[in-house]
Design a protein around this motif. Structure first.
Motif, PDB file in Angstrom:
ATOM      1  N   GLY A  56       0.938  -1.092  -0.157  1.00 50.03           N
ATOM      2  CA  GLY A  56       0.059  -0.552   0.123  1.00 50.03           C
ATOM      3  C   GLY A  56       0.699   1.224  -0.010  1.00 50.03           C
ATOM      4  O   GLY A  56       1.932   1.070   0.287  1.00 50.03           O
TER       5      GLY A  56
ATOM      6  N   ARG B 239      -1.553   5.388   3.096  1.00 46.21           N
ATOM      7  CA  ARG B 239      -2.490   4.344   3.956  1.00 46.21           C
ATOM      8  C   ARG B 239      -2.473   3.900   5.252  1.00 46.21           C
ATOM      9  O   ARG B 239      -3.015   3.169   5.833  1.00 46.21           O
ATOM     10  CB  ARG B 239      -3.044   3.798   2.415  1.00 46.21           C
ATOM     11  CG  ARG B 239      -4.490   3.181   3.023  1.00 46.21           C
ATOM     12  CD  ARG B 239      -4.041   2.168   1.295  1.00 46.21           C
ATOM     13  NE  ARG B 239      -5.739   1.191   1.356  1.00 46.21           N
ATOM     14  CZ  ARG B 239      -5.678   0.258   0.577  1.00 46.21           C
ATOM     15  NH1 ARG B 239      -4.873   0.897  -1.261  1.00 46.21           N
ATOM     16  NH2 ARG B 239      -7.064  -0.312   0.804  1.00 46.21           N
TER      17      ARG B 239
ATOM     18  N   ALA C 196      -2.268   6.141   8.151  1.00 48.30           N
ATOM     19  CA  ALA C 196      -2.353   5.357   8.710  1.00 48.30           C
ATOM     20  C   ALA C 196      -3.271   4.851   9.572  1.00 48.30           C
ATOM     21  O   ALA C 196      -4.411   4.697  10.415  1.00 48.30           O
ATOM     22  CB  ALA C 196      -4.226   6.300   7.869  1.00 48.30           C
ATOM     23  N   ALA C 197      -3.530   3.452   8.870  1.00 43.63           N
ATOM     24  CA  ALA C 197      -3.649   1.869   8.954  1.00 43.63           C
ATOM     25  C   ALA C 197      -3.605   2.076  10.685  1.00 43.63           C
ATOM     26  O   ALA C 197      -4.067   1.705  11.481  1.00 43.63           O
ATOM     27  CB  ALA C 197      -3.842   1.460   7.998  1.00 43.63           C
TER      28      ALA C 197
END
Length: 211
Positions: free
Chosen positions: A149, A153, A156-157
């Motif tokens: 990814g 992203r 943030a995860a």
């Protein structure tokens, strides 16, 4: 993201020890340059030796990425060889050089703050930097290797995973900090042993969280 308990942290550390025993040469060879760099920097800048010892853990995830791939291959019963590991890192870790650059930038910021601040504000600054780095990387970095990814992203995860279960993740952060402290403070000499165990353990904890 699955929820974890304190017992999962013990399990992850046990798996980290297992992987280190399974492939000790990889752990030692991957972390020795990191330890030697720390020694060289403190020798070259003795006035910043304490700051470097405290802040050097900020760039530990840069080294741990290769350890994640070693653990992934052990878990998948795939051959352990350097060319294969390097190929995977190149193919799946396109965002890792940028992420590594950000970690180095965080260390440089810390060194600047060390010189600009004193006392409690200095410690608070380190805590904020270390906490932010932990939140963004504890799940984010292994995710970059595992799922290809984007950097934003993945970070943030990772932050969401930490925010969803702050208690157990805070315990994990403390365990990592204590382990790195024990490895770094005796002249960085403990890094080739402790950092591989923590790196392998971090991969297994990520796998437990992401199941």
């Amino acid at each position: 993201m699955a929820r974890i308990a304190p017992g999962d942290l013990c399990w992850a550390l046990a798996m980290g020890w297992h992987d280190f025993r399974r492939a000790p040469a990889f752990g030692l060879l991957l972390t020795a340059p990191y330890a030697l760099t720390g020694l060289a920097l403190t020798w070259a800048a003795p006035d910043l030796a304490v700051a470097l010892a405290l802040g050097f853990a900020l760039i530990a995830p840069v080294v741990a990425v290769s350890l994640y791939e070693v653990s992934r291959r052990i878990e998948a019963a795939e051959p352990l060889d350097w060319p294969a590991i390097i190929r995977v890192l190149r193919r799946r870790g396109a965002a890792l050089p940028v992420a590594g650059g950000l970690m180095v930038l965080a260390l440089l910021v810390w060194l600047g703050l060390w010189q600009a601040l004193e006392g409690a504000p200095r410690i608070a600054a380190l805590g904020l930097l270390a906490g932010g780095a932990f939140a963004a990387t504890v799940v984010g970095w292994p995710m970059l290797l595992d799922r290809q990814g984007g950097l934003g992203r993945a970070a943030a995860a990772s932050v969401r995973a930490v925010a969803a279960q702050p208690g157990v993740m805070a315990i994990w952060a403390v365990l990592l900090a204590v382990g790195m402290g024990l490895a770094i403070l005796p002249g960085f000499l403990g890094l080739p042993l402790i950092l591989p165990i923590l790196g392998h353990a971090s991969w297994h904890l990520y796998r437990r969280i992401s199941r």
